[in-house]
Design a protein around this motif. Structure first.
Motif, mmCIF file in Angstrom:
data_model
loop_
_atom_site.group_PDB
_atom_site.id
_atom_site.type_symbol
_atom_site.label_atom_id
_atom_site.label_comp_id
_atom_site.label_asym_id
_atom_site.label_seq_id
_atom_site.Cartn_x
_atom_site.Cartn_y
_atom_site.Cartn_z
ATOM 1 N N HIS A 69 0.836 -1.207 0.000
ATOM 2 C CA HIS A 69 0.000 0.000 0.000
ATOM 3 C C HIS A 69 0.867 1.253 0.000
ATOM 4 C CE1 HIS A 69 -3.686 2.213 1.870
ATOM 5 N NE2 HIS A 69 -3.511 2.491 0.597
ATOM 6 N N ARG A 70 1.891 1.233 0.812
ATOM 7 C CA ARG A 70 2.781 2.417 0.907
ATOM 8 C C ARG A 70 3.494 2.650 -0.427
ATOM 9 N NH1 ARG A 70 8.179 3.301 2.400
ATOM 10 N NH2 ARG A 70 8.534 5.311 3.414
ATOM 11 N N GLN A 71 4.001 1.555 -1.040
ATOM 12 C CA GLN A 71 4.725 1.708 -2.296
ATOM 13 C C GLN A 71 3.797 2.203 -3.411
ATOM 14 O OE1 GLN A 71 7.776 1.643 -2.607
ATOM 15 N NE2 GLN A 71 8.677 0.365 -1.006
ATOM 16 N N TRP A 72 2.539 1.722 -3.403
ATOM 17 C CA TRP A 72 1.612 2.188 -4.436
ATOM 18 C C TRP A 72 1.310 3.674 -4.276
ATOM 19 C CZ3 TRP A 72 -3.238 4.366 -3.825
ATOM 20 C CH2 TRP A 72 -3.924 4.620 -5.016
ATOM 21 N N ILE A 73 1.145 4.147 -3.025
ATOM 22 C CA ILE A 73 0.874 5.573 -2.786
ATOM 23 C C ILE A 73 2.025 6.433 -3.300
ATOM 24 C CG2 ILE A 73 0.625 7.298 -0.975
ATOM 25 C CD1 ILE A 73 -0.972 5.272 0.615
ATOM 26 N N LEU A 74 3.247 5.982 -3.009
ATOM 27 C CA LEU A 74 4.404 6.763 -3.461
ATOM 28 C C LEU A 74 4.520 6.735 -4.980
ATOM 29 C CD1 LEU A 74 7.006 5.685 -0.754
ATOM 30 C CD2 LEU A 74 5.745 7.840 -0.904
ATOM 31 N N ALA A 75 4.255 5.548 -5.569
ATOM 32 C CA ALA A 75 4.327 5.455 -7.030
ATOM 33 C C ALA A 75 3.230 6.297 -7.682
ATOM 34 C CB ALA A 75 4.204 3.988 -7.459
ATOM 35 N N ASP A 76 2.046 6.308 -7.084
ATOM 36 C CA ASP A 76 0.950 7.093 -7.635
ATOM 37 C C ASP A 76 1.228 8.583 -7.502
ATOM 38 O OD1 ASP A 76 -1.842 7.192 -8.702
ATOM 39 O OD2 ASP A 76 -2.212 8.208 -6.789
ATOM 40 N N ALA A 77 1.867 8.987 -6.386
ATOM 41 C CA ALA A 77 2.201 10.407 -6.200
ATOM 42 C C ALA A 77 3.261 10.859 -7.195
ATOM 43 C CB ALA A 77 2.695 10.637 -4.772
ATOM 44 N N ALA A 78 4.147 9.925 -7.579
ATOM 45 C CA ALA A 78 5.219 10.279 -8.520
ATOM 46 C C ALA A 78 4.781 10.130 -9.969
ATOM 47 C CB ALA A 78 6.436 9.387 -8.265
ATOM 48 N N ARG A 79 3.524 9.756 -10.210
ATOM 49 C CA ARG A 79 3.033 9.545 -11.571
ATOM 50 C C ARG A 79 3.168 10.839 -12.396
ATOM 51 N NH1 ARG A 79 -0.762 5.873 -12.913
ATOM 52 N NH2 ARG A 79 -1.485 5.788 -10.749
ATOM 53 N N GLY A 80 3.814 10.764 -13.537
ATOM 54 C CA GLY A 80 3.942 11.920 -14.427
ATOM 55 C C GLY A 80 5.011 12.907 -14.006
ATOM 56 N N ARG A 81 5.762 12.634 -12.885
ATOM 57 C CA ARG A 81 6.792 13.587 -12.444
ATOM 58 C C ARG A 81 8.008 13.481 -13.366
ATOM 59 N NH1 ARG A 81 8.782 12.700 -6.507
ATOM 60 N NH2 ARG A 81 6.608 13.290 -6.138
ATOM 61 N N VAL A 134 3.047 17.489 -1.092
ATOM 62 C CA VAL A 134 2.222 17.528 0.120
ATOM 63 C C VAL A 134 1.292 16.330 0.168
ATOM 64 C CG1 VAL A 134 0.388 18.807 1.296
ATOM 65 C CG2 VAL A 134 2.361 20.025 0.377
ATOM 66 N N LEU A 135 0.673 16.007 -0.986
ATOM 67 C CA LEU A 135 -0.211 14.839 -1.024
ATOM 68 C C LEU A 135 0.541 13.564 -0.712
ATOM 69 C CD1 LEU A 135 -2.409 15.641 -4.174
ATOM 70 C CD2 LEU A 135 -3.105 15.666 -1.769
ATOM 71 N N ALA A 136 1.771 13.451 -1.223
ATOM 72 C CA ALA A 136 2.566 12.250 -0.933
ATOM 73 C C ALA A 136 2.878 12.145 0.547
ATOM 74 C CB ALA A 136 3.861 12.268 -1.754
ATOM 75 N N ALA A 137 3.222 13.292 1.162
ATOM 76 C CA ALA A 137 3.514 13.268 2.597
ATOM 77 C C ALA A 137 2.290 12.877 3.407
ATOM 78 C CB ALA A 137 4.032 14.647 3.034
ATOM 79 N N LEU A 138 1.133 13.438 3.032
ATOM 80 C CA LEU A 138 -0.093 13.067 3.740
ATOM 81 C C LEU A 138 -0.402 11.592 3.560
ATOM 82 C CD1 LEU A 138 -2.366 16.144 2.909
ATOM 83 C CD2 LEU A 138 -1.307 15.579 5.112
ATOM 84 N N ALA A 139 -0.181 11.064 2.357
ATOM 85 C CA ALA A 139 -0.456 9.647 2.110
ATOM 86 C C ALA A 139 0.429 8.759 2.958
ATOM 87 C CB ALA A 139 -0.251 9.333 0.625
ATOM 88 N N VAL A 140 1.730 9.122 3.069
ATOM 89 C CA VAL A 140 2.640 8.325 3.898
ATOM 90 C C VAL A 140 2.189 8.357 5.346
ATOM 91 C CG1 VAL A 140 5.003 8.153 4.756
ATOM 92 C CG2 VAL A 140 4.572 8.601 2.338
#
Length: 435
Positions: A69-81, A134-140
């Motif tokens: 779950h954590r890895q997916w959140i980080l990967a989703d936050a980095a999508r398109g970066r 910010v969204l990535a930090a909140l997700a973590v």
């Protein structure tokens, strides 16, 4: 961390499971090529659901589900970066102020940005990077909260049905609960209040033959029915069961019935296994004799001694003025069977061993049953009767009533009544030969 870390974790789970891409794709309802893209990092699912299902199919532990779950959140936050230029700061929060936090009055005095192409250092792009960070930090942070809940569940064991709660299910089950020590809204239960305990399972009781207890046929003996019980001991129900077949055939030609119907209204004769339903439909009564089969078997851990079997007459009336019908014609004479015979019209009806049958006592247990046949004779009366079995087991003792599903057996004499038969191959009832 990004898509490559998520893909590496998914690949390790897939390899450990031993399942092929084809099998997993079929169970996930996706194409094999799509699953390949998930596991090589070229594609990150837009929802966590397919990633979670893949991890569960690969038997991921609760801790591994949290990591996925954590890895997916980080990967989703980095999508398109896009990759940062050399020398650029890797911390997205340092290259631009947040418009939501820093000097809102400055926003009012700033001239509008022209609608011309902007460079990588322009304010709109920096703001978007800041929001994603910010969204990535909140997700973590949310993941870490879910991890704490999942750890508490793992420590308390699995669900009642043997399945383990997932981290996602754990966090969602807490949503909306008031904080400890604070009162909740009307109708809500504070999170610290224990839920109602599950209903206790009912204690299993040993099966016993009670009056009209089951009324169903024994699986191994079609047509047998449960008997009744009268236990005069101080230890509860009798530790044995009795199944009766009240209309057994001593031979294919032996059974006759009295029925209050004319020959033209009668159906064809029944086979032995169909006799109970045939008798019930027509209100028939056994004529002159009744052959009863009784199967006795223990239900407890101790053996049961069968001390004696006795006939008891409930009522005696004049014989029924009905027609007599024989169920078997042209199949030979009667065959002597090991049984207990009883004359129901005797002053004290007593069961007597017949055809080599030995007398009581007998012994039964949970694994050893006994089968008895009782042949009751009647000449000039309509008799209602039942049987009583005396038993003992250790310090317990009692009397088991054996009857026809809570009703007395019924046998009536047919002397002088019109008698009919239906020869084999015929479809009509015809008068039986006299004598």
């Amino acid at each position: 961390m990004g898509a490559s870390d998520l893909a590496e974790l998914l690949r390790s789970l897939k390899e450990r499971s031993g399942l092929s891409y084809g099998v997993l794709a079929k169970r996930l309802h996706v194409s094999t090529s799509t699953l390949h893209r998930y596991c090589n990092g070229s594609t990150v699912p837009t929802e966590f659901a397919p990633v979670e299902r893949l991890a569960r199919l690969c038997k991921a532990t609760p801790e591994e589900l949290i990591q996925v779950h954590r890895q997916w959140i980080l990967a989703d936050a980095a999508r398109g970066r896009k990759p940062q230029a050399d020398g650029a700061s890797t911390d997205a929060t340092t290259d631009a102020p947040a418009p939501e936090v820093v000097a809102p009055e400055e926003e009012a005095t700033t001239a509008p940005v022209p609608a011309s192409p902007v460079s990588s250092d322009s304010r709109p792009q920096r703001q978007r990077r800041f929001r994603r960070a910010v969204l990535a930090a909140l997700a973590v942070t949310c993941v870490m909260g879910s991890a704490a809940l999942a750890v508490s569940l793992v420590g308390s064991g699995s669900d009642v049905d043997g399945t383990t709660r997932s981290a996602g299910a754990s966090s969602s089950s807490r949503a909306g609960a008031p904080a400890p020590g604070k009162p909740g809204k009307a109708g809500e239960r504070p999170s610290g209040t224990p839920s109602s305990p599950p209903e206790k399972e009912k204690e299993e009781k040993e099966p016993s033959a009670s009056a009209g207890s089951n009324g169903t046929a024994s699986p191994s003996s079609p047509g047998e029915q449960g008997g009744g019980v009268k236990d005069d001991s101080d230890s509860g129900d009798a530790p044995l069961t009795a199944h009766t077949r009240p209309y057994a055939y001593e031979s294919p030609c032996s059974q006759r019935f009295l029925v209050n119907r004319k020959p033209g209204e009668m159906p064809k004769p029944p086979f032995e296994q169909d006799a109970p339903a045939w008798v019930s439909e027509l209100g028939a009564v056994s004529a002159d004799e009744q052959f009863v089969k009784i199967t006795l078997q223990g239900t407890g851990k101790d053996a049961v001694v069968l001390e004696g079997l006795h006939a008891r007459v409930d009522s005696t009336k004049a014989p029924l003025a009905w027609n007599a019908y024989a169920t078997g014609v042209g199949c030979g004479g009667d065959v002597a069977t090991r049984s207990f015979g009883v004359d129901l019209e005797a002053g004290s009806p007593t069961l007597t061993p017949v055809g080599g049958q030995r007398d009581f006592p007998y012994k039964v247990s949970r694994t050893d049953a006994e089968v008895f046949y009782v042949k009751a004779d009647v000449g000039q009366h309509d008799v209602r009767w039942h049987l009583e079995l005396q038993w003992s087991s250790g310090s317990r003792h009692g009397t088991l009533r054996i009857d026809d599903q809570g009703r007395p057996f019924r046998t009536s004499g047919s002397a002088g009544r019109p008698s009919y038969q239906q020869p084999l191959g015929d479809t009509r009832w015809s008068p039986a030969p006299v004598g």
